[in-house]
Write an enzyme that holds these catalytic residues in place. Sequence first.
Site, short mmCIF file in Angstrom:
data_model
loop_
_atom_site.label_atom_id
_atom_site.label_comp_id
_atom_site.label_asym_id
_atom_site.label_seq_id
_atom_site.Cartn_x
_atom_site.Cartn_y
_atom_site.Cartn_z
N ASP A 34 0.85 -1.19 0.00
CA ASP A 34 0.00 0.00 0.00
C ASP A 34 0.89 1.24 0.00
O ASP A 34 1.89 1.31 0.71
CB ASP A 34 -0.92 -0.01 1.23
CG ASP A 34 -2.06 1.00 1.10
OD1 ASP A 34 -3.22 0.56 0.96
OD2 ASP A 34 -1.79 2.23 1.11
N ASN A 92 -12.90 -3.01 2.07
CA ASN A 92 -13.93 -1.99 2.17
C ASN A 92 -14.85 -2.08 0.96
O ASN A 92 -14.38 -2.12 -0.17
CB ASN A 92 -13.27 -0.60 2.23
CG ASN A 92 -12.51 -0.39 3.52
OD1 ASN A 92 -13.02 -0.72 4.59
ND2 ASN A 92 -11.30 0.14 3.43
N HIS A 105 -10.03 -4.93 -3.46
CA HIS A 105 -8.70 -5.12 -2.88
C HIS A 105 -8.86 -5.58 -1.44
O HIS A 105 -9.69 -5.07 -0.70
CB HIS A 105 -7.85 -3.85 -2.96
CG HIS A 105 -8.56 -2.59 -2.59
ND1 HIS A 105 -9.51 -2.00 -3.40
CD2 HIS A 105 -8.47 -1.81 -1.48
CE1 HIS A 105 -9.96 -0.91 -2.81
NE2 HIS A 105 -9.36 -0.78 -1.65
P1 AMP Z 1 -9.82 1.60 0.23
O1 AMP Z 1 -10.17 2.76 1.11
O2 AMP Z 1 -10.12 0.27 0.88
O3 AMP Z 1 -10.39 1.71 -1.17
O4 AMP Z 1 -8.24 1.61 0.12
C1 AMP Z 1 -7.54 2.05 -1.00
C2 AMP Z 1 -6.08 1.88 -0.65
O5 AMP Z 1 -5.32 1.98 -1.85
C3 AMP Z 1 -5.53 2.92 0.32
O6 AMP Z 1 -5.00 2.27 1.45
C4 AMP Z 1 -4.45 3.65 -0.51
O7 AMP Z 1 -3.36 4.03 0.27
C5 AMP Z 1 -4.10 2.59 -1.53
N1 AMP Z 1 -3.54 3.08 -2.78
C6 AMP Z 1 -4.03 4.06 -3.57
N2 AMP Z 1 -3.26 4.21 -4.66
C7 AMP Z 1 -2.27 3.30 -4.57
C8 AMP Z 1 -1.15 2.95 -5.37
N3 AMP Z 1 -0.90 3.59 -6.53
N4 AMP Z 1 -0.34 1.96 -4.97
C9 AMP Z 1 -0.57 1.33 -3.80
N5 AMP Z 1 -1.61 1.60 -2.99
C10 AMP Z 1 -2.44 2.58 -3.37
#
Ligand code: AMP
Length: 131
Positions: A34, A92, A105
């Site tokens: 992440d 989520n 994810h």
């Molecule tokens: P959610 O709130 O469950 O949709 O989580 C989305 C997650 O994706 C967050 O923890 C972000 O930090 C992560 N995220 C967003 N963009 C990237 C990226 N390019 N590479 C890795 N993680 C990411």
Amino acid sequence: MTGYDDNNIFARILRGELPCGKVHETDYALAFHDINPQAPVHVLVIPKGKFVSMDDFCRNASAEEIAGLWRAVGEVARTLGLVEGGYRILANHGGHAHQEVPHLHIHILGGRPLGPMLEGGDVPPDGTFTR
Ligand code: AMP
């Protein structure tokens, strides 16, 4: 949630258009760090198929895709040394859960004691909601 957006950030990572800190890859799943870690270990595991959310995945993924994703989750946690100390997984779905990226994810969190499951939980011990 509406249909799958081919330009979401994880779709672009899957196509190799954006970089990621890859941890593990199989025919069915990709795991990467992440970008904004909430624990010493914070890895995301995503299916390679186009699934918006957990609900979409549970409805529409094949048995092979479902098994492939969850096998990958277990393998990543094991490979990262989280089994003995413990880890948390979460996914989520939608607005109440603050899903930000519309490609399913699974978060894997670990590397330290993680505290209560929900910050400031508002459900009393008898399980009834107060609002
Ligand atoms: P959610 O709130 O469950 O949709 O989580 C989305 C997650 O994706 C967050 O923890 C972000 O930090 C992560 N995220 C967003 N963009 C990237 C990226 N390019 N590479 C890795 N993680 C990411």
